[in-house]
Design a protein around this motif. Sequence first.
Motif, PDB file in Angstrom:
ATOM      1  N   ALA A 156       8.349  -2.240   5.198  1.00 27.53           N
ATOM      2  CA  ALA A 156       7.781  -0.978   5.702  1.00 27.53           C
ATOM      3  C   ALA A 156       8.285   0.210   4.900  1.00 27.53           C
ATOM      4  O   ALA A 156       7.524   1.139   4.565  1.00 27.53           O
ATOM      5  N   ASN A 157       9.577   0.185   4.573  1.00 25.42           N
ATOM      6  CA  ASN A 157      10.126   1.267   3.754  1.00 25.42           C
ATOM      7  C   ASN A 157       9.483   1.295   2.366  1.00 25.42           C
ATOM      8  O   ASN A 157       9.164   2.361   1.830  1.00 25.42           O
ATOM      9  N   ASN A 158       9.291   0.107   1.799  1.00 27.95           N
ATOM     10  CA  ASN A 158       8.626   0.049   0.491  1.00 27.95           C
ATOM     11  C   ASN A 158       7.188   0.555   0.581  1.00 27.95           C
ATOM     12  O   ASN A 158       6.705   1.290  -0.297  1.00 27.95           O
ATOM     13  N   PHE A 159       6.492   0.117   1.678  1.00 33.43           N
ATOM     14  CA  PHE A 159       5.120   0.571   1.870  1.00 33.43           C
ATOM     15  C   PHE A 159       5.072   2.086   2.069  1.00 33.43           C
ATOM     16  O   PHE A 159       4.201   2.779   1.529  1.00 33.43           O
ATOM     17  N   TYR A 160       6.067   2.605   2.850  1.00 32.29           N
ATOM     18  CA  TYR A 160       6.124   4.047   3.085  1.00 32.29           C
ATOM     19  C   TYR A 160       6.388   4.802   1.794  1.00 32.29           C
ATOM     20  O   TYR A 160       5.757   5.836   1.524  1.00 32.29           O
ATOM     21  N   GLU A 161       7.281   4.310   0.989  1.00 34.39           N
ATOM     22  CA  GLU A 161       7.576   4.959  -0.284  1.00 34.39           C
ATOM     23  C   GLU A 161       6.352   4.907  -1.204  1.00 34.39           C
ATOM     24  O   GLU A 161       6.031   5.877  -1.915  1.00 34.39           O
ATOM     25  N   ASP A 162       5.682   3.762  -1.171  1.00 40.91           N
ATOM     26  CA  ASP A 162       4.480   3.625  -2.004  1.00 40.91           C
ATOM     27  C   ASP A 162       3.399   4.592  -1.565  1.00 40.91           C
ATOM     28  O   ASP A 162       2.790   5.279  -2.388  1.00 40.91           O
ATOM     29  N   MET A 163       3.145   4.647  -0.252  1.00 34.30           N
ATOM     30  CA  MET A 163       2.122   5.552   0.266  1.00 34.30           C
ATOM     31  C   MET A 163       2.509   7.012   0.026  1.00 34.30           C
ATOM     32  O   MET A 163       1.670   7.866  -0.257  1.00 34.30           O
ATOM     33  N   ARG A 164       3.790   7.279   0.127  1.00 36.53           N
ATOM     34  CA  ARG A 164       4.249   8.642  -0.091  1.00 36.53           C
ATOM     35  C   ARG A 164       4.056   9.046  -1.546  1.00 36.53           C
ATOM     36  O   ARG A 164       3.617  10.180  -1.857  1.00 36.53           O
ATOM     37  N   SER A 165       4.379   8.119  -2.432  1.00 36.43           N
ATOM     38  CA  SER A 165       4.159   8.416  -3.862  1.00 36.43           C
ATOM     39  C   SER A 165       2.676   8.581  -4.166  1.00 36.43           C
ATOM     40  O   SER A 165       2.284   9.453  -4.946  1.00 36.43           O
ATOM     41  N   ARG A 166       1.836   7.791  -3.542  1.00 30.97           N
ATOM     42  CA  ARG A 166       0.391   7.932  -3.740  1.00 30.97           C
ATOM     43  C   ARG A 166      -0.109   9.267  -3.187  1.00 30.97           C
ATOM     44  O   ARG A 166      -0.939   9.946  -3.795  1.00 30.97           O
ATOM     45  N   HIS A 167       0.397   9.596  -1.989  1.00 31.48           N
ATOM     46  CA  HIS A 167      -0.009  10.866  -1.395  1.00 31.48           C
ATOM     47  C   HIS A 167       0.410  12.043  -2.261  1.00 31.48           C
ATOM     48  O   HIS A 167      -0.353  12.996  -2.472  1.00 31.48           O
ATOM     49  N   GLN A 168       1.594  11.934  -2.813  1.00 29.10           N
ATOM     50  CA  GLN A 168       2.072  12.989  -3.702  1.00 29.10           C
ATOM     51  C   GLN A 168       1.216  13.065  -4.970  1.00 29.10           C
ATOM     52  O   GLN A 168       0.914  14.141  -5.483  1.00 29.10           O
ATOM     53  N   ALA A 169       0.841  11.860  -5.441  1.00 27.32           N
ATOM     54  CA  ALA A 169      -0.025  11.841  -6.638  1.00 27.32           C
ATOM     55  C   ALA A 169      -1.380  12.464  -6.338  1.00 27.32           C
ATOM     56  O   ALA A 169      -1.947  13.200  -7.169  1.00 27.32           O
ATOM     57  N   VAL A 170      -1.917  12.201  -5.147  1.00 25.31           N
ATOM     58  CA  VAL A 170      -3.217  12.784  -4.778  1.00 25.31           C
ATOM     59  C   VAL A 170      -3.095  14.289  -4.663  1.00 25.31           C
ATOM     60  O   VAL A 170      -3.958  15.059  -5.110  1.00 25.31           O
ATOM     61  N   LEU A 171      -2.010  14.752  -4.018  1.00 23.72           N
ATOM     62  CA  LEU A 171      -1.810  16.185  -3.902  1.00 23.72           C
ATOM     63  C   LEU A 171      -1.680  16.835  -5.278  1.00 23.72           C
ATOM     64  O   LEU A 171      -2.243  17.909  -5.540  1.00 23.72           O
TER      65      LEU A 171
END
Length: 280
Positions: free
Chosen positions: A206-221
Amino acid sequence: MAEPSWQELLRLRLVERNAKQSAFASIIEQYRRLAQQTKLLKERNASLLKAVGSVRANPSASSSFVPGTSEDNPVRAAYMTSLESQISSLRDELATVYKTQGQNAQRLLAMNETLREKEELSRVESDHLRKARDEVAHLRRKVEQHNELMAEKDRTAQILHDEINTLQLELGQIEERNQILTKDNAKLLQRWLDDKQAQANKMNEANNFYEDMRSRHQAVLNWREGGSGGGSEQGGKDAPQPSTQSSMSGNGTREGEGLGLTTMDGPESQAETLDQTPNG
């Protein structure tokens, strides 16, 4: 038992011989006295017969008794001689009797003294025997008491032995249950460890998934910010292009926004849930 020595055997034989010979001592003594009396009577008869023969040979001699003329009467002289010899033998016998009586008196005194000592010894022995009997009776009572006590202790020991056997059986059952419980605890501990390991793995995922999604969200922003800056520099012709690119990207921008929303609403809440339960 050892055989007696030859000295002891000889002494026993002599004692037996003396006992046999002394059994007829009184009869032999009576026969001796009778023989002595017979001898005296024979001598008396012989002297009387000799005097009668002399009287018959001299019939002129008077046979009547005349005092003071005993030597002229041979019969009387023979009779007096016989009486004197009989008196002498009787005196000897009387002296022997007195001597024997004195010896018997001495023996009687000694035997009385011995009897007194024996009676005293018998009294002492009777006292000792009475005390010994009392002590034996007391010891018998003590033995009976000890026997009863030992029987009671034996019964108590048997009861304790039965209780020990019962407790050993219970202890064996308890140890068996402890072994079973130890195995069950080990299994439960292993399952708990496996479950905690699985929860830790899920948390890591879950932490890895959260970090991945967070990095993707940051990339989208970052991408959105970069896209909006480029549109202002190109002017009016290029103004509709970002919308076209956003539409050409299919669901890219919208999917990014959806991903951003999903990331804000989903993984963040999941992360908060995982932070609230650090031990799973």
